[in-house]
Design an enzyme around this catalytic site. Sequence first.
Site, PDB file in Angstrom:
ATOM      1  N   ASN A   9      -1.868  -2.929   9.929  1.00  0.00           N
ATOM      2  CA  ASN A   9      -3.003  -2.929   9.002  1.00  0.00           C
ATOM      3  C   ASN A   9      -3.209  -4.378   8.571  1.00  0.00           C
ATOM      4  OD1 ASN A   9      -4.826  -2.677   6.938  1.00  0.00           O
ATOM      5  ND2 ASN A   9      -3.486  -1.486   5.586  1.00  0.00           N
ATOM      6  N   TRP A  10      -4.218  -4.982   9.151  1.00  0.00           N
ATOM      7  CA  TRP A  10      -4.428  -6.414   8.880  1.00  0.00           C
ATOM      8  C   TRP A  10      -5.014  -6.652   7.493  1.00  0.00           C
ATOM      9  CZ3 TRP A  10      -6.833  -8.705  14.078  1.00  0.00           C
ATOM     10  CH2 TRP A  10      -5.962  -8.406  15.128  1.00  0.00           C
ATOM     11  N   LYS A  11      -5.451  -5.594   6.832  1.00  0.00           N
ATOM     12  CA  LYS A  11      -6.077  -5.686   5.502  1.00  0.00           C
ATOM     13  C   LYS A  11      -7.209  -6.717   5.542  1.00  0.00           C
ATOM     14  CE  LYS A  11      -1.843  -4.019   3.429  1.00  0.00           C
ATOM     15  NZ  LYS A  11      -0.933  -3.992   2.295  1.00  0.00           N
ATOM     16  N   HIS A  96      -5.578   4.447   1.633  1.00  0.00           N
ATOM     17  CA  HIS A  96      -4.555   3.415   1.423  1.00  0.00           C
ATOM     18  C   HIS A  96      -4.400   3.157  -0.071  1.00  0.00           C
ATOM     19  CE1 HIS A  96      -2.539  -0.446   1.400  1.00  0.00           C
ATOM     20  NE2 HIS A  96      -2.073  -0.090   2.580  1.00  0.00           N
ATOM     21  N   GLU A  98      -4.287   0.570  -1.733  1.00  0.00           N
ATOM     22  CA  GLU A  98      -5.201  -0.429  -2.296  1.00  0.00           C
ATOM     23  C   GLU A  98      -6.579   0.186  -2.535  1.00  0.00           C
ATOM     24  OE1 GLU A  98      -4.220  -3.211   0.760  1.00  0.00           O
ATOM     25  OE2 GLU A  98      -2.215  -3.280  -0.120  1.00  0.00           O
ATOM     26  N   GLU A 168       3.567   5.522   2.032  1.00  0.00           N
ATOM     27  CA  GLU A 168       3.643   4.128   1.586  1.00  0.00           C
ATOM     28  C   GLU A 168       3.903   4.089   0.085  1.00  0.00           C
ATOM     29  OE1 GLU A 168       1.486   1.394   4.644  1.00  0.00           O
ATOM     30  OE2 GLU A 168       0.232   1.734   2.915  1.00  0.00           O
ATOM     31  N   GLY A 174       3.857  -5.000   0.105  1.00  0.00           N
ATOM     32  CA  GLY A 174       3.632  -6.426  -0.122  1.00  0.00           C
ATOM     33  C   GLY A 174       4.593  -7.045  -1.117  1.00  0.00           C
ATOM     34  N   SER A 214       6.583  -3.168   3.318  1.00  0.00           N
ATOM     35  CA  SER A 214       7.517  -4.251   3.636  1.00  0.00           C
ATOM     36  C   SER A 214       8.378  -3.970   4.869  1.00  0.00           C
ATOM     37  CB  SER A 214       8.396  -4.592   2.415  1.00  0.00           C
ATOM     38  OG  SER A 214       7.581  -5.013   1.333  1.00  0.00           O
ATOM     39  N   GLY A 235       1.874  -4.130   7.121  1.00  0.00           N
ATOM     40  CA  GLY A 235       0.873  -5.044   6.578  1.00  0.00           C
ATOM     41  C   GLY A 235       1.199  -6.479   6.964  1.00  0.00           C
ATOM     42  N   GLY A 236       1.857  -7.188   6.065  1.00  0.00           N
ATOM     43  CA  GLY A 236       2.121  -8.623   6.256  1.00  0.00           C
ATOM     44  C   GLY A 236       2.700  -8.979   7.617  1.00  0.00           C
TER      45      GLY A 236
HETATM   46  P1  13P Z   1       3.271  -4.705   3.731  1.00  0.00           P
HETATM   47  O1  13P Z   1       3.884  -4.444   5.079  1.00  0.00           O
HETATM   48  O2  13P Z   1       2.654  -6.072   3.622  1.00  0.00           O
HETATM   49  O3  13P Z   1       4.207  -4.372   2.621  1.00  0.00           O
HETATM   50  O4  13P Z   1       2.015  -3.693   3.609  1.00  0.00           O
HETATM   51  C1  13P Z   1       2.221  -2.355   3.845  1.00  0.00           C
HETATM   52  C2  13P Z   1       0.916  -1.684   3.899  1.00  0.00           C
HETATM   53  O5  13P Z   1       0.258  -1.496   2.885  1.00  0.00           O
HETATM   54  C3  13P Z   1       0.406  -1.254   5.203  1.00  0.00           C
HETATM   55  O6  13P Z   1      -0.721  -0.455   5.069  1.00  0.00           O
END
Ligand code: 13P
Length: 258
Positions: A9-11, A96, A98, A168, A174, A214, A235-236
Amino acid sequence: MRRYLIAGNWKMNTTRQSGVALASELAAAAAKEEAGVEVLACPPYPYLLPVGEKLAGSAVRLGAQDAYFEAPGAFTGEIAVEMVKDCGCQYVILGHSERRHVMGETDATINRKVRAVISGGLTAVLCVGELLSERQAGQTEAVLDRQMDGGYSGISESEAASIVIAYEPVWAIGTGVTATPEQAESAHEHLRKWLARRYNAAFSEKVRILYGGSVKADNAESLLGQPNVDGALVGGASLKAATFVPIIEAARKLAAGG
Ligand code: 13P
């Protein structure tokens, strides 16, 4: 055997140039279909087409990070399911944390999106997860039940076959704080039991439940090695091939028997 799904997920990250470069590296790293592992990249909307072009011919699937529930029409700023499908997406991330906690999406809104994605012929990656305060108050399972009840409302078993769940925990996203493999397994097992109650045991065994929060190369194997953890939503660490490909490799190793 459930096939691992390793999803990035590149956000709201990358540029067109860096996204396309990352896609080239992913296409090279997952060039051919594999029985044990499926790979997915979810770039921001404006980069779906150029990223999809780079992924074409590889085994990496394309996904969107959201989609609106209405058919095309007067909904300024929104993106319809058929548009992301037209761009080559097979998956859509929905609910998600967010979107729930920053944009204020409710379970009812998310349910409408899940239904629109399924009726559009795509697979929904439905995200659920508790806040730190909810975990500390012992409410994790109640929160997951509420989000599952909402997300799956009105969805038949055959439709539910087009849903992948992503657990999640919000406190792990994050933050660098990862759920322990035991915490992840316990939540995943709870989610699978919910599916068995809502549908049936045989169906619950077929659904893939990803862990997100994470996930990194150094914790991927222990998380993915849990019996009810069927993949990762990253994510990251999905923003660079150097940090994402080792997570794919951890899944390959486990799929091959450890
Ligand atoms: P991180 O891997 O950056 O913690 O993000 C997780 C995430 O929200 C994937 O959708």
